[in-house]
Design an enzyme around this catalytic site. Structure first.
Site, PDB file in Angstrom:
ATOM      1  N   CYS A  60       9.864   0.461   1.758  1.00 56.42           N
ATOM      2  CA  CYS A  60      10.190   1.848   2.097  1.00 56.42           C
ATOM      3  C   CYS A  60      10.893   1.890   3.457  1.00 56.42           C
ATOM      4  O   CYS A  60      11.949   1.303   3.611  1.00 56.42           O
ATOM      5  CB  CYS A  60       8.947   2.724   2.039  1.00 56.42           C
ATOM      6  N   HIS A 107       7.637   1.968  -3.402  1.00 61.22           N
ATOM      7  CA  HIS A 107       6.348   1.416  -2.987  1.00 61.22           C
ATOM      8  C   HIS A 107       5.748   0.597  -4.137  1.00 61.22           C
ATOM      9  O   HIS A 107       5.163   1.170  -5.053  1.00 61.22           O
ATOM     10  CB  HIS A 107       5.373   2.537  -2.627  1.00 61.22           C
ATOM     11  N   GLU A 167       3.097  -1.102  -4.036  1.00 61.05           N
ATOM     12  CA  GLU A 167       1.641  -0.954  -3.950  1.00 61.05           C
ATOM     13  C   GLU A 167       1.152   0.350  -4.580  1.00 61.05           C
ATOM     14  O   GLU A 167      -0.039   0.519  -4.811  1.00 61.05           O
ATOM     15  CB  GLU A 167       1.179  -1.060  -2.496  1.00 61.05           C
TER      16      GLU A 167
END
Length: 214
Positions: A87, A195, A197
């Site tokens: 990001c 992202h 994650e």
């Protein structure tokens, strides 16, 4: 390369970025032993360095400067040691950003400018597909999946090419009001605008792909 059967050691760079705990958990699920630190020796010796980033480009740059982040990233890259930016942790790798009329210098690892997306609705928030090169290692097995984005700014062009026998970077594109750089694989330096994650199982698989290169 990590020894066969060993879990790679990854440092998540601790410079005050929010939401690092989801990154740590995702990296652990992907198969890494993870440490949150900015200690120079630990950063230098890790198999991989994960550079998170949320919020404004200028704030992230200030936070990185407070822990000499640019120096630590440069030192790893000079030795061919893998780095993954995510990001705003990807955005700061470019020359500079233009946010609300003001320019802020980035780390300058890649040429280019981070600018506001040309979309009617901002931020670009939610799940979206990407267009990855067929030879991409990062997107192996997940080229047709959706990933989670939260951003209003991005690199919207790419100029760095290969030279002679040296292959150029692999660039993955996204689209929201126009094309933008969604991911880059450039020697030891890789990055994603989305992202991983927060991208569920496809994100874990993508992180596993990165870990397998360490």
């Amino acid at each position: 390369m990590t020894a066969a059967g060993a879990r790679p050691r990854v440092v998540v760079l601790d410079y005050g970025s929010g939401n690092v705990h989801s990154a740590i958990k995702a990296l652990e699920l992907a198969g890494a032993d993870v440490e949150l630190t900015a200690e120079s020796d630990r950063v230098a010796k890790a198999d991989g360095l994960f550079v998170p980033g949320v919020g404004a480009f200028s704030a992230v740059m200030s936070q990185l400067e407070s822990v000499r982040g640019a120096e630590k990233i440069d030192r790893r890259l000079a030795g061919g040691r893998p780095v993954l930016g995510v990001c705003v942790g990807m955005q700061v790798l470019f020359d500079r950003s233009v946010e609300r009329g003001s320019e802020v210098d980035g780390l300058g690892e890649w040429p280019g400018v981070i600018d506001e997306l040309k979309a009617e609705v901002l931020p670009h928030m939610g799940w979206n597909t990407v267009d990855a090169p067929t030879e991409s290692l990062l997107f192996d097995g997940v080229r047709d999946e959706r990933f989670y984005f939260v951003h209003s700014f991005a690199a919207q062009s790419w100029s760095l090419k290969g030279h002679g026998a040296r292959k150029g970077p692999l660039v993955t594109w996204g689209d929201h009001g126009g094309p933008f750089v969604a991911a880059v694989e450039n020697g030891p330096l890789w990055a994603t605008q989305f992202h991983p994650e927060k991208s569920g199982q496809p994100g874990i698989r993508l992180l596993t792909n990165w870990l397998q290169t360490l």
